[in-house]
Design an enzyme around this catalytic site. Structure first.
Site, mmCIF file in Angstrom:
data_model
loop_
_atom_site.group_PDB
_atom_site.id
_atom_site.type_symbol
_atom_site.label_atom_id
_atom_site.label_comp_id
_atom_site.label_asym_id
_atom_site.label_seq_id
_atom_site.Cartn_x
_atom_site.Cartn_y
_atom_site.Cartn_z
ATOM 1 N N GLY A 252 0.823 -1.194 0.000
ATOM 2 C CA GLY A 252 0.000 0.000 0.000
ATOM 3 C C GLY A 252 0.861 1.250 0.000
ATOM 4 O O GLY A 252 2.013 1.222 -0.437
ATOM 5 N N CYS A 253 0.329 2.341 0.483
ATOM 6 C CA CYS A 253 1.052 3.608 0.517
ATOM 7 C C CYS A 253 2.381 3.458 1.247
ATOM 8 O O CYS A 253 2.420 3.022 2.400
ATOM 9 C CB CYS A 253 0.195 4.676 1.211
ATOM 10 S SG CYS A 253 1.024 6.257 1.416
ATOM 11 N N PHE A 254 3.483 3.845 0.594
ATOM 12 C CA PHE A 254 4.794 3.631 1.215
ATOM 13 C C PHE A 254 5.053 4.540 2.405
ATOM 14 O O PHE A 254 5.951 4.283 3.199
ATOM 15 C CB PHE A 254 5.942 3.710 0.209
ATOM 16 C CG PHE A 254 5.986 4.916 -0.695
ATOM 17 C CD1 PHE A 254 5.394 6.124 -0.377
ATOM 18 C CD2 PHE A 254 6.651 4.822 -1.916
ATOM 19 C CE1 PHE A 254 5.455 7.228 -1.223
ATOM 20 C CE2 PHE A 254 6.735 5.917 -2.784
ATOM 21 C CZ PHE A 254 6.141 7.117 -2.429
ATOM 22 N N TRP A 255 4.280 5.600 2.564
ATOM 23 C CA TRP A 255 4.450 6.442 3.748
ATOM 24 C C TRP A 255 4.215 5.642 5.025
ATOM 25 O O TRP A 255 4.941 5.784 6.006
ATOM 26 C CB TRP A 255 3.482 7.617 3.718
ATOM 27 C CG TRP A 255 3.665 8.573 2.588
ATOM 28 C CD1 TRP A 255 4.797 8.756 1.826
ATOM 29 C CD2 TRP A 255 2.698 9.509 2.091
ATOM 30 N NE1 TRP A 255 4.591 9.732 0.894
ATOM 31 C CE2 TRP A 255 3.319 10.224 1.022
ATOM 32 C CE3 TRP A 255 1.398 9.815 2.446
ATOM 33 C CZ2 TRP A 255 2.649 11.222 0.313
ATOM 34 C CZ3 TRP A 255 0.725 10.810 1.736
ATOM 35 C CH2 TRP A 255 1.338 11.506 0.683
ATOM 36 N N CYS A 256 3.200 4.796 4.991
ATOM 37 C CA CYS A 256 2.855 3.993 6.161
ATOM 38 C C CYS A 256 3.840 2.838 6.346
ATOM 39 O O CYS A 256 4.318 2.582 7.443
ATOM 40 C CB CYS A 256 1.434 3.447 6.022
ATOM 41 S SG CYS A 256 0.859 2.569 7.486
#
EC number: 1.8.4.11
Length: 225
Positions: free
Chosen positions: A59-63
């Protein structure tokens, strides 16, 4: 409807993985869990021990970045793109969904402090691997669940865990995680690195990333830095 995984459910998945990891060790002569032999894996000398690289898309790489960088033995986590067919893609390119790339993290770790098995445990707890080409409200192939293996050992372990999790029915649906060879990783723009740490107050971080990070901390309380 957006899928949500409760803390209790996450612990159950973690317990299943932890339980059958013993079986994997029993099949090895020396019980070691080291990845090696692939020249594409980043290797550095540190206290005479080699370090290895794991590459995950969840999913979102920020998380994903924020979750993995908290673990003991993880040396660095870099947000970027992999698995596509376009050279040197920008974040804007990848968000179109037509480059073939997934948002991913390159995780450099010390295998004497954390094993690839333990990183797989974290990967399957960190996101919902049954969602195809999405994670929650983040939709598109760039948000797909994927393991990009650096050698045959990583490939075998990833396939083994997926098979056993499905057999044990750890999730209500079948796992759709892609298992593909690592080819090339492109680092994302600088503002994506340490995004949560630098932007903790923005709405996306507060509403989406923070709850997932807090659940992750509870599940891996004994393995945090």
């Amino acid at each position: 409807m957006k899928a949500r995984i409760s803390y209790k459910y996450m612990i159950g998945i973690f317990a299943i993985i932890l339980g059958f990891s013993v079986a994997v060790n029993a099949q090895k002569k020396d019980g070691s869990v080291q990845s090696g032999g692939n020249p594409k894996s980043k290797r550095l000398k540190m206290d005479k021990n080699k370090v290895d690289t794991a590459t995950f898309a969840a999913g979102c790489f920020w998380c994903v970045e924020e979750q993995f960088k908290m673990l003991k033995g993880v040396i660095s986590v870099t947000s970027g793109f992999t698995g596509g067919h376009v050279e040197n893609p920008s974040y804007k390119d990848v968000t179109t969904g037509i480059t073939g790339h997934a948002e991913a993290c390159n995780i450099v770790y010390d295998p004497t402090k954390i094993s690839y098995k333990e990183l797989l445990q974290a990967f399957f707890v960190a996101h919902d691997p049954t969602q195809l080409n999405r994670q929650g409200e983040d939709i598109g192939t760039q948000y797909r669940s994927a393991i990009f293996y650096h050698n045959e050992e990583q490939k075998k372990e990833a396939q083994f865990y997926i098979s056993r999790l499905d057999t044990e029915k750890a999730y209500q649906k079948k796992i759709v995680t892609e298992v593909s060879p690592f080819k090339k990783f492109y680092k994302a723009e600088d503002y994506h690195q340490n995004y949560y740490e630098n932007n903790a107050k923005v709405p996306y971080c507060q509403l989406i990333i923070k709850p997932k990070v807090e659940k992750f901390k509870k599940a891996f309380a004994g393995k945090l830095k």
